[in-house]
Design a protein around this motif. Structure first.
Motif, PDB file in Angstrom:
ATOM      1  N   VAL A   1       0.816  -1.220   0.000  1.00  0.00           N
ATOM      2  CA  VAL A   1       0.000   0.000   0.000  1.00  0.00           C
ATOM      3  C   VAL A   1       0.848   1.269   0.000  1.00  0.00           C
ATOM      4  CG1 VAL A   1      -1.575   1.384   1.411  1.00  0.00           C
ATOM      5  CG2 VAL A   1      -2.090  -1.018   0.955  1.00  0.00           C
ATOM      6  N   ALA A   2       1.908   1.303   0.790  1.00  0.00           N
ATOM      7  CA  ALA A   2       2.778   2.485   0.848  1.00  0.00           C
ATOM      8  C   ALA A   2       4.000   2.343  -0.059  1.00  0.00           C
ATOM      9  CB  ALA A   2       3.218   2.741   2.282  1.00  0.00           C
ATOM     10  N   VAL A   3       4.027   1.274  -0.850  1.00  0.00           N
ATOM     11  CA  VAL A   3       5.179   1.000  -1.720  1.00  0.00           C
ATOM     12  C   VAL A   3       4.850   1.272  -3.185  1.00  0.00           C
ATOM     13  CG1 VAL A   3       6.809  -0.767  -2.507  1.00  0.00           C
ATOM     14  CG2 VAL A   3       6.045  -0.747  -0.118  1.00  0.00           C
ATOM     15  N   GLU A   4       3.719   0.743  -3.656  1.00  0.00           N
ATOM     16  CA  GLU A   4       3.332   0.839  -5.063  1.00  0.00           C
ATOM     17  C   GLU A   4       1.939   1.459  -5.182  1.00  0.00           C
ATOM     18  OE1 GLU A   4       5.264  -1.232  -8.135  1.00  0.00           O
ATOM     19  OE2 GLU A   4       6.229   0.253  -6.853  1.00  0.00           O
ATOM     20  N   LYS A   5       1.810   2.465  -6.021  1.00  0.00           N
ATOM     21  CA  LYS A   5       0.507   3.098  -6.260  1.00  0.00           C
ATOM     22  C   LYS A   5      -0.294   2.349  -7.324  1.00  0.00           C
ATOM     23  CE  LYS A   5       2.403   7.705  -5.270  1.00  0.00           C
ATOM     24  NZ  LYS A   5       1.676   7.889  -4.005  1.00  0.00           N
ATOM     25  N   ARG A   6       0.393   1.640  -8.174  1.00  0.00           N
ATOM     26  CA  ARG A   6      -0.239   0.945  -9.303  1.00  0.00           C
ATOM     27  C   ARG A   6       0.449  -0.394  -9.438  1.00  0.00           C
ATOM     28  NH1 ARG A   6       0.679   0.900 -15.087  1.00  0.00           N
ATOM     29  NH2 ARG A   6      -1.305   0.853 -16.226  1.00  0.00           N
ATOM     30  N   THR A   7      -0.245  -1.484  -9.127  1.00  0.00           N
ATOM     31  CA  THR A   7       0.439  -2.762  -9.015  1.00  0.00           C
ATOM     32  C   THR A   7      -0.502  -3.940  -9.253  1.00  0.00           C
ATOM     33  OG1 THR A   7       1.622  -4.201  -7.447  1.00  0.00           O
ATOM     34  CG2 THR A   7       0.000  -2.707  -6.514  1.00  0.00           C
ATOM     35  N   PRO A   8       0.011  -5.023  -9.839  1.00  0.00           N
ATOM     36  CA  PRO A   8      -0.773  -6.263  -9.869  1.00  0.00           C
ATOM     37  C   PRO A   8      -0.978  -6.836  -8.463  1.00  0.00           C
ATOM     38  CG  PRO A   8       0.854  -6.275 -11.612  1.00  0.00           C
ATOM     39  CD  PRO A   8       1.199  -5.102 -10.713  1.00  0.00           C
ATOM     40  N   GLY A   9      -0.132  -6.410  -7.520  1.00  0.00           N
ATOM     41  CA  GLY A   9      -0.316  -6.801  -6.129  1.00  0.00           C
ATOM     42  C   GLY A   9       0.355  -8.089  -5.711  1.00  0.00           C
ATOM     43  N   TYR A  10       0.844  -8.846  -6.695  1.00  0.00           N
ATOM     44  CA  TYR A  10       1.355 -10.189  -6.418  1.00  0.00           C
ATOM     45  C   TYR A  10       2.388 -10.487  -7.493  1.00  0.00           C
ATOM     46  CZ  TYR A  10       0.981 -15.355  -5.989  1.00  0.00           C
ATOM     47  OH  TYR A  10       1.223 -16.699  -5.851  1.00  0.00           O
ATOM     48  N   TYR A  11       3.605 -10.848  -7.094  1.00  0.00           N
ATOM     49  CA  TYR A  11       4.697 -10.905  -8.065  1.00  0.00           C
ATOM     50  C   TYR A  11       4.447 -11.848  -9.253  1.00  0.00           C
ATOM     51  CZ  TYR A  11       9.062 -11.604 -10.418  1.00  0.00           C
ATOM     52  OH  TYR A  11       9.998 -11.713 -11.401  1.00  0.00           O
ATOM     53  N   PRO A  12       3.985 -13.089  -9.057  1.00  0.00           N
ATOM     54  CA  PRO A  12       3.729 -13.926 -10.239  1.00  0.00           C
ATOM     55  C   PRO A  12       2.774 -13.271 -11.246  1.00  0.00           C
ATOM     56  CG  PRO A  12       3.770 -15.293  -8.293  1.00  0.00           C
ATOM     57  CD  PRO A  12       3.809 -13.870  -7.810  1.00  0.00           C
ATOM     58  N   HIS A  13       1.804 -12.493 -10.766  1.00  0.00           N
ATOM     59  CA  HIS A  13       0.918 -11.775 -11.685  1.00  0.00           C
ATOM     60  C   HIS A  13       1.684 -10.691 -12.435  1.00  0.00           C
ATOM     61  CE1 HIS A  13      -3.086 -12.862  -9.445  1.00  0.00           C
ATOM     62  NE2 HIS A  13      -2.483 -13.905  -9.998  1.00  0.00           N
ATOM     63  N   GLU A  14       2.558  -9.982 -11.724  1.00  0.00           N
ATOM     64  CA  GLU A  14       3.366  -8.954 -12.378  1.00  0.00           C
ATOM     65  C   GLU A  14       4.280  -9.582 -13.431  1.00  0.00           C
ATOM     66  OE1 GLU A  14       6.644  -5.566 -11.134  1.00  0.00           O
ATOM     67  OE2 GLU A  14       4.902  -5.919  -9.863  1.00  0.00           O
ATOM     68  N   PHE A  15       4.861 -10.717 -13.111  1.00  0.00           N
ATOM     69  CA  PHE A  15       5.742 -11.420 -14.048  1.00  0.00           C
ATOM     70  C   PHE A  15       4.962 -11.849 -15.287  1.00  0.00           C
ATOM     71  CE2 PHE A  15       7.683 -15.387 -15.618  1.00  0.00           C
ATOM     72  CZ  PHE A  15       8.977 -14.943 -15.855  1.00  0.00           C
ATOM     73  N   PHE A  16       3.755 -12.391 -15.075  1.00  0.00           N
ATOM     74  CA  PHE A  16       2.912 -12.825 -16.190  1.00  0.00           C
ATOM     75  C   PHE A  16       2.544 -11.653 -17.096  1.00  0.00           C
ATOM     76  CE2 PHE A  16      -1.446 -13.224 -17.843  1.00  0.00           C
ATOM     77  CZ  PHE A  16      -1.292 -14.322 -18.674  1.00  0.00           C
ATOM     78  N   VAL A  17       2.117 -10.543 -16.485  1.00  0.00           N
ATOM     79  CA  VAL A  17       1.745  -9.349 -17.260  1.00  0.00           C
ATOM     80  C   VAL A  17       2.939  -8.843 -18.056  1.00  0.00           C
ATOM     81  CG1 VAL A  17       1.129  -6.904 -17.043  1.00  0.00           C
ATOM     82  CG2 VAL A  17      -0.151  -8.631 -15.773  1.00  0.00           C
TER      83      VAL A  17
END
Length: 328
Positions: free
Chosen positions: A270-286
């Protein structure tokens, strides 16, 4: 002296610069793929932990009786917040409230509304939360297609569009407009809007849903620009598949985590990323899917479309079997 492809001599300095460039590019790729995410998801949350209760006594969660929404309510209760639960099923609201009160020893308040209904529901909500110090707002409520479908083949098209717009766009706008003034006055608050990874990757056959979630993304970005000086944290979470009733996935996996694991990860950012998939495997997939789409647009779109078509056929066959059983 080294030679090039045509056998011409190449100066050692040029060779050295080429090797250095290759090493720097490789280092950049490694940082972007591994080191930056490691810092974001592992290190940074330890130094930017949020005391949610310090932002306000109450946390309000919409669409809170299943899946991601319920986990936000539970984990914010575990953080010490009293919880306002807003959803359409009174039975599920009462069960969720009792569960949270018993397990976390916090107060709850339930508000029964259907976010696909008219404007009168917002008058009801505003009346019910009057006087409550809402420190955290989680705009989670949302609906998607029953199954992937072509734009012109959506059954009861007008009703589908109306519900999608009301639940996915109007709700996040009206709820934020309702709660934000008090946050601005106190100069303290957290607004978490749940978008979707579908808004940042190719999403054929989910066109209207993905478009509504793109609104959530842009809406959150604009609010952050306007009110960041008021000490209000805005976050747009854009998950991929999570085990929930909406996704229809029943068994968790690396790329389809349980709602509990997903929300734990997203809340830590919440205080780290303003715009995020929220979960690293999802970020990796995207990230990987967008790289494929940018390098070969038609292949990327074909790959996603094929997957959607397969999902559509499976859903239609299942619906046909169920209709046959009912007919029998």
């Amino acid at each position: 002296m080294q030679t090039d492809f045509y056998g011409m001599p190449v100066h050692p300095t040029i060779v050295a610069l080429g090797n250095l460039s290759a090493c720097l590019f490789f280092f950049y790729i490694c940082c972007k793929a591994f080191l930056v995410p490691f810092y974001t998801y592992v290190i940074a949350p330890k130094f930017h932990r949020v005391n949610f209760k310090a932002y306000g006594k109450w946390a309000l969660v919409t669409g809170c009786t299943d899946g991601i929404g319920k986990e936000y309510a539970r984990q914010l209760a575990a953080a010490g917040c009293d919880i306002v639960l807003v959803s359409r099923s009174m039975e599920k609201l009462q069960a969720t409230a009792q569960e949270i009160e018993t397990e976390f020893n916090v107060a709850t308040k339930i508000i029964q509304v259907d976010f696909t209904a008219g404007d009168e529901i917002y008058q009801t909500i505003e009346k019910e939360i009057a006087g409550l110090q809402i420190g955290t707002l989680v705009n989670n409520v949302g609906i998607s297609y029953s199954y992937p479908e072509y734009f012109l083949d959506l059954v009861e098209m007008n009703k589908v569009f109306e519900k999608l717009l009301k639940a996915n766009i109007v709700s996040v706008t009206r709820m934020t407009h309702m709660v934000l003034p008090a946050m601005v006055a106190r100069e303290r608050g957290i607004v978490i809007n749940i978008g979707s990874a579908s808004s940042i990757i190719p999403s054929p056959m989910l066109t209207v849903y993905a478009a509504t979630k793109a609104y959530v993304d842009k809406f959150t970005e604009g609010l952050d620009m306007e009110y960041y000086k008021k000490n209000i944290l805005f976050q747009c979470v854009m998950p991929g598949f999570v085990c929930s009733n909406m996704s229809g996935i029943r068994r968790s996996s690396l790329f389809a985590p349980s709602a509990k694991d997903f929300v734990r990860s997203a809340l830590s950012l919440v205080a780290v990323e303003k715009r995020t998939p929220g979960y690293y495997p999802h970020e990796f997939f995207v990230h990987c899917l967008n790289i494929i789409s940018k390098s070969s647009y038609h292949f990327g779109v074909w790959m996603v479309t094929k997957s959607m078509q397969n999902s559509r056929l499976k859903c239609l066959k299942k619906m046909k079997r169920q209709t046959g059983k009912l007919g029998a």
